[in-house]
Scaffold this motif. Structure first.
Motif, PDB file in Angstrom:
ATOM      1  N   ALA A 438       0.854  -1.191   0.000  1.00  0.00           N
ATOM      2  CA  ALA A 438       0.000   0.000   0.000  1.00  0.00           C
ATOM      3  C   ALA A 438       0.888   1.238   0.000  1.00  0.00           C
ATOM      4  O   ALA A 438       1.957   1.250   0.630  1.00  0.00           O
ATOM      5  N   ARG A 439       0.468   2.272  -0.719  1.00  0.00           N
ATOM      6  CA  ARG A 439       1.189   3.550  -0.708  1.00  0.00           C
ATOM      7  C   ARG A 439       0.506   4.475   0.290  1.00  0.00           C
ATOM      8  O   ARG A 439      -0.697   4.731   0.186  1.00  0.00           O
ATOM      9  N   VAL A 440       1.288   4.951   1.241  1.00  0.00           N
ATOM     10  CA  VAL A 440       0.787   5.900   2.233  1.00  0.00           C
ATOM     11  C   VAL A 440       1.501   7.226   1.986  1.00  0.00           C
ATOM     12  O   VAL A 440       2.730   7.276   1.905  1.00  0.00           O
ATOM     13  N   SER A 441       0.758   8.309   1.846  1.00  0.00           N
ATOM     14  CA  SER A 441       1.368   9.614   1.570  1.00  0.00           C
ATOM     15  C   SER A 441       0.696  10.683   2.422  1.00  0.00           C
ATOM     16  O   SER A 441      -0.452  10.528   2.865  1.00  0.00           O
ATOM     17  N   TRP A 442       1.425  11.797   2.632  1.00  0.00           N
ATOM     18  CA  TRP A 442       0.910  12.890   3.453  1.00  0.00           C
ATOM     19  C   TRP A 442       1.709  14.160   3.153  1.00  0.00           C
ATOM     20  O   TRP A 442       2.847  14.086   2.680  1.00  0.00           O
ATOM     21  N   PRO A 443       1.146  15.341   3.382  1.00  0.00           N
ATOM     22  CA  PRO A 443       1.901  16.583   3.168  1.00  0.00           C
ATOM     23  C   PRO A 443       3.119  16.610   4.085  1.00  0.00           C
ATOM     24  O   PRO A 443       3.008  16.367   5.292  1.00  0.00           O
ATOM     25  N   GLY A 444       4.294  16.917   3.521  1.00  0.00           N
ATOM     26  CA  GLY A 444       5.523  16.858   4.302  1.00  0.00           C
ATOM     27  C   GLY A 444       6.243  18.182   4.376  1.00  0.00           C
ATOM     28  O   GLY A 444       5.996  19.101   3.597  1.00  0.00           O
ATOM     29  N   SER A 445       7.168  18.259   5.322  1.00  0.00           N
ATOM     30  CA  SER A 445       7.990  19.443   5.521  1.00  0.00           C
ATOM     31  C   SER A 445       9.387  18.997   5.927  1.00  0.00           C
ATOM     32  O   SER A 445       9.546  18.034   6.688  1.00  0.00           O
TER      33      SER A 445
END
Length: 495
Positions: A438-445
């Motif tokens: 599964a690909r898990v993604s989120w806004p990053g800094s």
């Protein structure tokens, strides 16, 4: 920017029909790649991708104008080629390149932005004539390798630029080290030095320049291996990291000999001799498009035109090329998007350089056209004073600052209508990748590292990995073999 492949190399995968019924003449089963030189490379392949993203944006927000769509694409884009020597941050904190623009848009991020996008205010157009009037001629063949200690004409050697990084600002005067054909990375350190390289040896210009840069060289001078006085524009070097120029065989051999026989060796500098005009702007616009109209007489391929904003962002409007047509007085208009969200106020500089011998380049007149949104901006930083005072209580913040360290600088927060002092919540996106991942993604800094938790019991998740933050998005591929799988992401501030 969008992926487009390159003619002459393996071109992108396509769903075109194979064999005689389609453009793809391959007949192998399930082979969707086009043969070398046939494929949908370049704009024919890239433009439909961007058009498709634009259609997605309009499907979720029918109120978007062309300006809104363009700006959403900018906000959702990111760069994937860190070796691009042209990558620069403009005055508003957006990374932009003449090779790849603002980067490759992320369709998912773009759609999320479109759903809550604040329609941009009406556009204003302002025009300014150059502060200087009358014809201004650029020095003929004005790109030079300066060798201060060398005798006669060897102290100022005419050079031809590459299509890569250009020494628009003079380089430092550095020791020049002969590294031969540069077929490999030199074994010596070239830190704080420049490289003298001979053409030939079986490797291309990009390889030679990159090898010199990997050894620490700050610029390269490549000389011809044939033709005695011949020079050329070095191509296919757009992604090399340092400036490089090309000089004739005669000049190269003379420079090499001088460096070997002179007691102190040779030191060199790259410098452009050009002519400049300025535009004084007092109006306060948050910029979008910038256009320069020039009246000029020249041989078209000899001319390099650049425009520098009050914030120091340089747009290359035209670079030297192989067009040998001579033109009389004509009016050309050049447009740039590299100044998006910069403040219009201040002094703009148009630089005109002639970088080939034998034909004079004369600028007769120039007009600057600015398109943007009027703002109340007493400190000329591109942030509206009313917005700054409401958010911070003062005008001390700049457009590139990021008080909440969420990766969105103040300019982005101003445009998006989000809170610059409150970190945006982490919204995790889950996408099945294949039967087991599964690909898990989120806004990053880059100001955070991220703990990724996973497990089949939502009340008892364990740390699966820890990742360094990336802007604008982080991703991770985890196991999805269980029927019930949960993921959670936690931001951890960097020390």
């Amino acid at each position: 920017a969008a992926a487009g492949g390159e003619v002459g190399f393996l071109t992108p995968y396509t769903t075109d029909r194979q064999g005689a019924l389609g453009y793809n003449t391959n007949t192998a089963p399930l082979d969707y790649s086009l043969p070398n030189g046939q494929g949908q490379a370049g704009t024919s392949f890239a433009a439909p991708q961007i058009a498709g993203i634009a259609a997605l944006l309009l499907s979720v927000n029918t109120n978007l104008s062309y300006r809104d769509v363009q700006q959403i694409l900018i906000h959702s884009a990111r760069h994937f080629e860190p070796a691009d020597g042209d990558l620069k941050q403009n005055g508003a904190g957006f990374v932009v390149s003449h090779n790849d623009g603002y980067g490759v848009p992320d369709a998912g991020v773009a759609v999320r932005l479109a759903q809550n996008w604040i329609t941009r205010p009406l556009l204003m157009l302002l025009s300014f004539d150059a502060d200087q009037s009358g014809p201004r001629s650029a020095p003929d063949d004005g790109l030079r390798v300066l060798v201060p200690s060398a005798p006669g004409s060897l102290s100022s050697i005419p050079a031809t630029p590459s299509v890569g990084v250009h020494p628009d600002s003079p380089t430092a005067v550095l020791p020049l080290v002969d590294i031969g054909l540069a077929t490999n990375v030199p074994g010596m350190s070239l830190t704080g030095k420049a490289a003298l390289i001979q053409r030939g040896g079986g490797n291309n210009f990009a390889s030679k320049i990159t090898n010199a840069a990997l050894a620490g060289a700050e610029f390269a001078v490549i000389y011809n291996n044939t033709g005695t006085t011949n020079r050329l524009v070095m191509t296919s070097v757009e992604y090399t990291p340092i400036p490089a120029v090309f000089i004739s065989q005669n000049d190269g051999l003379a420079l090499k000999n001088f460096a070997q026989t002179n007691a102190g060796g040779a030191s060199a500098q790259l410098k452009v001799f050009d002519t400049n005009v300025t535009f004084t702007v007092t109006n306060k616009l948050l910029l979008e498009h910038v256009t320069v109209a020039v009246q000029i007489t020249c041989r078209r391929g000899d001319v390099r035109l650049t425009l520098t904003s009050p914030q120091g962002t340089r747009s290359v409007l035209q670079r030297v090329n192989n067009d040998t047509n001579t033109v009389g007085l004509v009016v050309w208009s050049y447009a740039s998007t590299h100044h998006f969200y910069e403040s219009s106020a201040g002094t703009w500089t148009l630089s005109v350089a002639d970088q080939a011998p034998g034909q004079l380049t004369t600028l007769q007149a120039a007009t600057l056209h600015l398109r943007g949104v009027p703002i109340n901006d007493s400190d000329n930083d591109g942030l509206d004073d009313d917005w700054e005072l409401a958010q911070f209580g003062s005008l001390a913040q700049g457009p590139k600052d990021d008080p909440d360290k969420d990766g969105l600088n103040n300019m982005r927060e101003q445009i998006l209508g989000t809170h610059p002092n409150v970190m945006n919540p982490i919204v995790v996106d889950y996408s099945p990748w294949n039967a087991s991942l599964a690909r898990v993604s989120w806004p990053g800094s880059t100001n955070f590292t991220y703990d990724v938790f996973a497990g089949s019991d939502v009340a008892n998740l364990t740390v699966a990995t820890n990742l360094a933050g990336k802007f604008p998005e982080n991703e991770w591929f985890g196991s999805a073999t269980n029927a019930m799988q949960f993921f959670k992401v936690r931001a951890v501030p960097r020390p």
